[in-house]
Design an enzyme around this catalytic site. Structure first.
Site, short mmCIF file in Angstrom:
data_model
loop_
_atom_site.label_atom_id
_atom_site.label_comp_id
_atom_site.label_asym_id
_atom_site.label_seq_id
_atom_site.Cartn_x
_atom_site.Cartn_y
_atom_site.Cartn_z
N ARG A 1 12.86 29.67 50.62
CA ARG A 1 14.03 29.91 51.49
C ARG A 1 14.41 31.37 51.29
O ARG A 1 14.74 31.80 50.18
CB ARG A 1 15.18 28.98 51.10
CG ARG A 1 16.49 29.40 51.75
CD ARG A 1 17.56 28.36 51.63
NE ARG A 1 17.28 27.23 52.49
CZ ARG A 1 18.17 26.30 52.82
NH1 ARG A 1 19.40 26.35 52.35
NH2 ARG A 1 17.84 25.31 53.61
N HIS B 1 13.85 27.06 60.88
CA HIS B 1 14.09 26.03 59.87
C HIS B 1 13.24 24.79 60.25
O HIS B 1 13.77 23.75 60.62
CB HIS B 1 15.58 25.68 59.83
CG HIS B 1 16.02 24.96 58.59
ND1 HIS B 1 15.17 24.69 57.53
CD2 HIS B 1 17.22 24.43 58.23
CE1 HIS B 1 15.86 24.05 56.58
NE2 HIS B 1 17.09 23.88 56.99
N GLN C 1 13.77 21.11 58.82
CA GLN C 1 14.95 20.42 59.32
C GLN C 1 14.68 19.78 60.68
O GLN C 1 15.04 18.63 60.92
CB GLN C 1 16.13 21.41 59.43
CG GLN C 1 17.42 20.75 59.87
CD GLN C 1 17.96 19.77 58.84
OE1 GLN C 1 18.15 20.13 57.69
NE2 GLN C 1 18.19 18.53 59.24
N ASP D 1 25.36 23.43 64.78
CA ASP D 1 25.18 24.00 63.44
C ASP D 1 26.37 24.92 63.19
O ASP D 1 27.16 25.19 64.10
CB ASP D 1 23.85 24.79 63.43
CG ASP D 1 23.44 25.29 62.06
OD1 ASP D 1 24.05 24.87 61.04
OD2 ASP D 1 22.51 26.12 61.99
N CYS E 1 22.57 19.73 60.94
CA CYS E 1 21.69 19.86 59.77
C CYS E 1 22.47 19.85 58.46
O CYS E 1 21.91 19.58 57.41
CB CYS E 1 20.85 21.11 59.89
SG CYS E 1 21.80 22.64 59.91
N ARG F 1 14.95 14.42 55.46
CA ARG F 1 14.31 15.65 54.99
C ARG F 1 13.28 15.30 53.91
O ARG F 1 12.16 15.79 53.91
CB ARG F 1 15.36 16.61 54.41
CG ARG F 1 16.24 17.32 55.41
CD ARG F 1 15.49 18.39 56.20
NE ARG F 1 14.90 19.41 55.35
CZ ARG F 1 15.55 20.48 54.87
NH1 ARG F 1 16.81 20.69 55.22
NH2 ARG F 1 14.94 21.36 54.10
N1 NVA Z 1 21.84 27.97 60.36
C1 NVA Z 1 22.24 27.63 59.02
C2 NVA Z 1 21.51 26.41 58.54
C3 NVA Z 1 21.89 25.96 57.16
C4 NVA Z 1 21.06 24.81 56.70
C5 NVA Z 1 21.98 28.82 58.10
O1 NVA Z 1 20.95 29.47 58.25
O2 NVA Z 1 22.82 29.10 57.24
N1 CP Z 2 20.21 21.51 56.05
C1 CP Z 2 19.90 22.23 54.98
O1 CP Z 2 18.87 22.90 54.94
O2 CP Z 2 20.78 22.12 53.96
P1 CP Z 2 20.83 22.99 52.63
O3 CP Z 2 21.26 24.38 53.03
O4 CP Z 2 21.85 22.31 51.77
O5 CP Z 2 19.48 23.00 52.00
#
Ligand code: NVA
Ligand code: CP
Length: 324
Positions: free
Chosen positions: A120, A147, A150, A239, A279, A307
């Site tokens: 990540r 992502h 997800q 989101d 998500c 997930r």
């Molecule tokens: N769009 C959000 C998703 C978090 C799981 C982010 O990138 O922070």
């Molecule tokens: N949806 C998701 O990826 O959650 P986290 O940021 O908690 O991993």
């Protein structure tokens, strides 16, 4: 014999499939998704009936987090243990990544000691640079651009509740972000209609989502009014207004996104059996009303749990290929 510098030998056993990565949704074919979704259903069923499924015994997953996480961390870690493997957890702060060790060097080292890597991070290019130097499969656990894990879970969840997603209509209400980009690739591959409603200035960027071979082009329609996007939709999804890494824009976004809160009115114009997805983490009263996310059409907890099941199928597929 000296090996060529641009050939990264795999540590996988003879006969194993060549190293493949999962950096964006478009990395797999429609047919591969059909296999993966069916395999995830089988793996989930075994988990629910306490049946052991140790397909990755003795394998190690490295998880690298440069951004915060709850679901991604727990789902990958628990999932890998359930497959009989183990995990190594690294963050920017507690590894040399935070002290400027080049990502290429990190990839060479980490991929000599582990069998699969989940990252990540911020820019997609950083993930790609890691993958280009990795001997083992690399999975995108979220970047600024995509992502895919997800969306894989979301599609699995839709199918669980409502059957095939092909031909259905998905409404995206909110930011043209990593989730929206990934929905666009998925619509193209899995044959559903995507409607996207974002505030002006936060539109989905086709240059990011559409692949060089054109996947994603024309697979969505844009709506300036989120109510119009939701009319008759089979799935309404949203989101956070501010994704990780964009915190400095928080206040400006709060104003710009005020009308992009999924509320009961939006759900009322969607199809009568429409589902709501997010998500997570969610901000009740911002991108979604509490009555919607905590209401009967919401499947967010299944989405989160799934997930783990889809990622187990994904890791198994990347390491062992098709098993049946
Ligand atoms: N769009 C959000 C998703 C978090 C799981 C982010 O990138 O922070
Ligand atoms: N949806 C998701 O990826 O959650 P986290 O940021 O908690 O991993």
């Amino acid at each position: 014999m000296k090996s060529s510098t641009n050939v990264i030998p795999s540590t996988l056993p003879k006969g194993a499939p060549p190293v493949r990565h999962y950096l964006q949704f478009a990395d797999f074919s429609t047919e591969e998704y059909h296999y993966l979704l069916a395999r995830a259903a089988m793996i989930k069923k075994k988990f629910k009936t306490f049946e052991k499924h140790h397909s990755l015994e003795d394998r190690t997953l490295a998880m690298i987090f440069e951004k915060a996480s709850t679901r991604t961390r727990v789902s990958f870690e628990a999932g890998m243990y359930q497959l009989g493997g183990s995990v190594v957890h690294l963050t920017t702060g507690d590894s040399q990544l935070g002290r400027s060790e080049p990502i290429e060097d990190s990839a060479k080292v980490i991929s000599r000691m582990t069998d699969i890597v989940m990252i990540r991070t911020f820019e997609q290019t950083k993930l790609e640079r890691f993958a280009a130097n990795s001997r083992v499969p690399v999975i995108n656990g979220l970047t600024n651009e995509f992502h895919p894990c997800q969306i894989l879970a979301d599609i699995f969840t839709y199918i669980e509740h409502r059957g095939p997603i092909a031909g259905k209509t998905v409404a995206w209400v909110g930011d043209g972000n990593n989730m929206a980009n990934t929905w666009l690739q998925a619509a193209s591959l899995l044959g559903f209609h995507l409607r996207v409603s974002t505030p002006s200035g936060y539109e989905l960027d086709e240059k990011i989502a559409v692949t060089p071979d054109g996947m994603g082009t024309g697979s969505y329609k844009t709506y300036s009014d989120p109510m119009d996007a939701c009319k008759g939709a089979d799935l309404v999804t949203t989101d956070v207004w501010t994704s990780m890494g964009f915190e400095a824009e928080n206040e400006v976004r709060r104003t710009a996104f005020a009308a992009w809160c999924v509320n009961r009115e939006m759900m009322a114009v969607a199809a009568p059996d429409a589902l709501f997805m997010h998500c997570l983490p969610a901000h009740r009263g911002e991108e979604v009303e509490a009555e919607v996310i905590d209401g009967p059409q919401s499947v967010v907890w299944d989405e989160a749990e799934n997930r783990m099941h889809v990622q187990k199928a994904l890791m198994e597929y990347l390491l062992l290929g098709r098993l049946e």
